[in-house]
Design a protein around this motif. Structure first.
Motif, PDB file in Angstrom:
ATOM      1  N   ALA A  33       0.790  -1.266  -0.038  1.00 56.26           N
ATOM      2  CA  ALA A  33       0.074  -0.044   0.028  1.00 56.26           C
ATOM      3  C   ALA A  33       0.825   1.283  -0.087  1.00 56.26           C
ATOM      4  O   ALA A  33       0.428   2.259  -0.850  1.00 56.26           O
ATOM      5  CB  ALA A  33      -1.009   0.142   1.415  1.00 56.26           C
ATOM      6  N   SER A  37       0.970   4.163  -2.971  1.00 59.27           N
ATOM      7  CA  SER A  37       0.497   5.396  -2.766  1.00 59.27           C
ATOM      8  C   SER A  37       1.651   6.359  -3.287  1.00 59.27           C
ATOM      9  O   SER A  37       1.337   7.592  -3.790  1.00 59.27           O
ATOM     10  CB  SER A  37       0.362   5.601  -1.266  1.00 59.27           C
ATOM     11  OG  SER A  37      -0.794   4.723  -0.729  1.00 59.27           O
ATOM     12  N   ILE A  79      -5.588   6.814  -1.285  1.00 58.45           N
ATOM     13  CA  ILE A  79      -5.722   5.968   0.083  1.00 58.45           C
ATOM     14  C   ILE A  79      -6.549   4.789  -0.384  1.00 58.45           C
ATOM     15  O   ILE A  79      -6.059   3.551  -0.064  1.00 58.45           O
ATOM     16  CB  ILE A  79      -6.224   6.670   1.199  1.00 58.45           C
ATOM     17  CG1 ILE A  79      -5.698   7.899   1.678  1.00 58.45           C
ATOM     18  CG2 ILE A  79      -6.408   5.574   2.499  1.00 58.45           C
ATOM     19  CD1 ILE A  79      -6.125   8.736   2.517  1.00 58.45           C
ATOM     20  N   GLY A  82      -4.804   2.414  -2.538  1.00 59.93           N
ATOM     21  CA  GLY A  82      -3.751   1.521  -1.872  1.00 59.93           C
ATOM     22  C   GLY A  82      -4.146   0.607  -0.984  1.00 59.93           C
ATOM     23  O   GLY A  82      -3.597  -0.744  -0.812  1.00 59.93           O
ATOM     24  N   ILE A  83      -5.311   0.757  -0.270  1.00 62.39           N
ATOM     25  CA  ILE A  83      -5.877  -0.043   0.459  1.00 62.39           C
ATOM     26  C   ILE A  83      -6.653  -1.281  -0.222  1.00 62.39           C
ATOM     27  O   ILE A  83      -6.278  -2.496  -0.007  1.00 62.39           O
ATOM     28  CB  ILE A  83      -7.054   0.523   1.437  1.00 62.39           C
ATOM     29  CG1 ILE A  83      -6.730   1.426   2.337  1.00 62.39           C
ATOM     30  CG2 ILE A  83      -7.954  -0.656   2.096  1.00 62.39           C
ATOM     31  CD1 ILE A  83      -7.674   2.105   3.174  1.00 62.39           C
ATOM     32  N   SER A  86      -3.650  -3.654  -1.960  1.00 60.20           N
ATOM     33  CA  SER A  86      -2.911  -4.547  -0.771  1.00 60.20           C
ATOM     34  C   SER A  86      -3.908  -5.636  -0.145  1.00 60.20           C
ATOM     35  O   SER A  86      -3.636  -6.650  -0.088  1.00 60.20           O
ATOM     36  CB  SER A  86      -2.314  -3.696   0.244  1.00 60.20           C
ATOM     37  OG  SER A  86      -3.410  -2.881   0.884  1.00 60.20           O
ATOM     38  N   GLY A 245      -3.081  -2.359   4.985  1.00 59.32           N
ATOM     39  CA  GLY A 245      -3.254  -1.576   3.812  1.00 59.32           C
ATOM     40  C   GLY A 245      -3.630   0.064   4.153  1.00 59.32           C
ATOM     41  O   GLY A 245      -2.923   0.749   3.532  1.00 59.32           O
ATOM     42  N   ALA A 249      -1.033   3.025   3.195  1.00 53.69           N
ATOM     43  CA  ALA A 249      -1.624   3.918   2.167  1.00 53.69           C
ATOM     44  C   ALA A 249      -1.933   5.175   3.025  1.00 53.69           C
ATOM     45  O   ALA A 249      -1.714   6.354   2.341  1.00 53.69           O
ATOM     46  CB  ALA A 249      -3.003   3.302   1.720  1.00 53.69           C
TER      47      ALA A 249
END
Length: 360
Positions: A33, A37, A79, A82-83, A86, A245, A249
């Motif tokens: 993450a 990001s 964000i 990224g979450i 992952s 994550g 993130a």
């Protein structure tokens, strides 16, 4: 996803069994993450600037905020990407907690995205009408709470425990849905109210989220939950992957959001993060501990409630401006001082919240 792949590859090389460990996958989730990001961040900022998707500043706000007008917003997308990346990559996708948590977070992010988009298009700070925003938040929160209630395998997954008490667990039955709904929707709005200064909301969200991930891991481990005398929630350990994550993130976003911010998260990030924290606390059965650890969010929300209530009942304001972080700004505190002190408060509250695990 990689958990399934490792199941297949273990027949050729036992080294792939390392991916069966939640802690290992949690670490990889953080790094994934964070990497996503940091890589996507500059591209997103450039694209937002190109399309002139900038922050609209309230006319009645502190004068120091006028310089923030035009700063790229809707950075919460960074964000969420990224979450999601992952979580889908490293978690066990057969675990229903993973899907409830991820879909609830993305759904609240969708509501925030519509709100931010309307603000950008109309060039004002009104956005999505409050009644419609609350309607969609309520619908999503109620669905998530109901799914968690229906899928509960035993009373431990719906019992409410009280911090500092070893043997107090309240089985509230259907009231579980109502209380869970208020935690999801309430913390979603609480984080949104806190997101008014550079980095003010993201680091407390990261710290609280990481702590909730640790608690969920302990609750999902038979021996640890028994030792700490907390409810055992089978499968809740996978929340660690989501929490990782969020941690990665969030830190990646903070890289660009630190003072002076290059990008703001907007409602798309704030509403999603708050809903994620509320849902994580519900899964881990530590809602009241979330109130302690998320004390900054609670304080910001209470300041708005008290301000509005006082003005309507007495015609007088309690604070110079609400939420309370603006009050301190108008008292003469520089923005970085407000931010860092709120971070310090969050660190202390998170430690107190974690201490409740042992002080029972």
């Amino acid at each position: 996803m990689l958990v399934w792949l490792s199941d297949y590859l273990m027949q050729y090389d036992s080294a792939f069994s390392v991916l069966q460990y939640i802690t290992v996958r949690g670490i990889f989730s953080v790094l994934t993450a964070l990497g996503v990001s940091l890589l996507v961040g500059p591209l997103l900022i450039e694209r937002l600037q190109l399309h002139q998707i900038g922050q609209v500043v309230r006319n009645d706000g502190p004068e120091s905020h006028f310089s923030k007008a035009g700063t790229p917003t809707m950075g919460g997308v960074l964000i969420l990407v990224g979450i999601a990346a992952s979580t889908l990559l490293w978690s066990d996708l057969s675990n229903h907690y993973v899907w409830v948590l991820l879909l609830t977070t993305l759904a609240f992010g969708g509501v925030g995205w519509v709100d931010d988009y309307r603000k950008v298009v109309r060039k004002n700070s009104v956005g999505l009408p409050a009644r419609w925003k609350y309607f969609w938040q309520s619908l999503i929160g109620a669905v998530a709470a109901t799914v968690l209630y229906i899928s509960a395998a035993g009373p431990a997954e719906t019992a409410y425990i009280l911090p500092f008490f070893k043997s107090v667990a309240l089985d509230l039955g259907v009231l579980y849905v109502v209380i869970s709904y208020f935690f999801i929707v309430g913390f979603s709005n609480a984080v949104n109210l806190t997101d008014g200064l550079d980095g003010l909301a993201i680091l407390p969200s990261v710290l609280v989220g990481a702590a909730l991930g640790a608690i969920a891991y302990l609750a999902g481990h038979v021996e640890f939950s028994s030792y700490l005398q907390i409810p055992y929630v089978e499968g809740s350990g996978e929340v660690v992957i989501f929490a990782g994550g969020l941690l990665g993130a969030g830190l990646g976003f903070l890289w660009f959001n630190t003072y002076p911010a290059q990008i703001f998260m907007g409602d798309v990030g704030a509403l999603a993060l708050g809903a994620a924290l509320g849902t994580m606390a519900i899964i881990a059965r530590h809602e009241l501990v979330l109130v302690i650890m998320g004390g900054v969010f609670v304080m910001e929300t209470l300041s708005v409630i008290l301000q509005v209530g006082s003005y309507k009942l007495r015609g007088k304001r309690i604070f110079k401006m609400a939420p309370i972080h603006h009050h301190f700004e108008l008292m003469g505190w520089p923005e970085p001082r407000v931010i860092v002190r709120f971070w310090i408060i969050t660190v202390m509250l998170v430690l107190i919240g974690l201490a409740t695990l042992k002080l029972r």
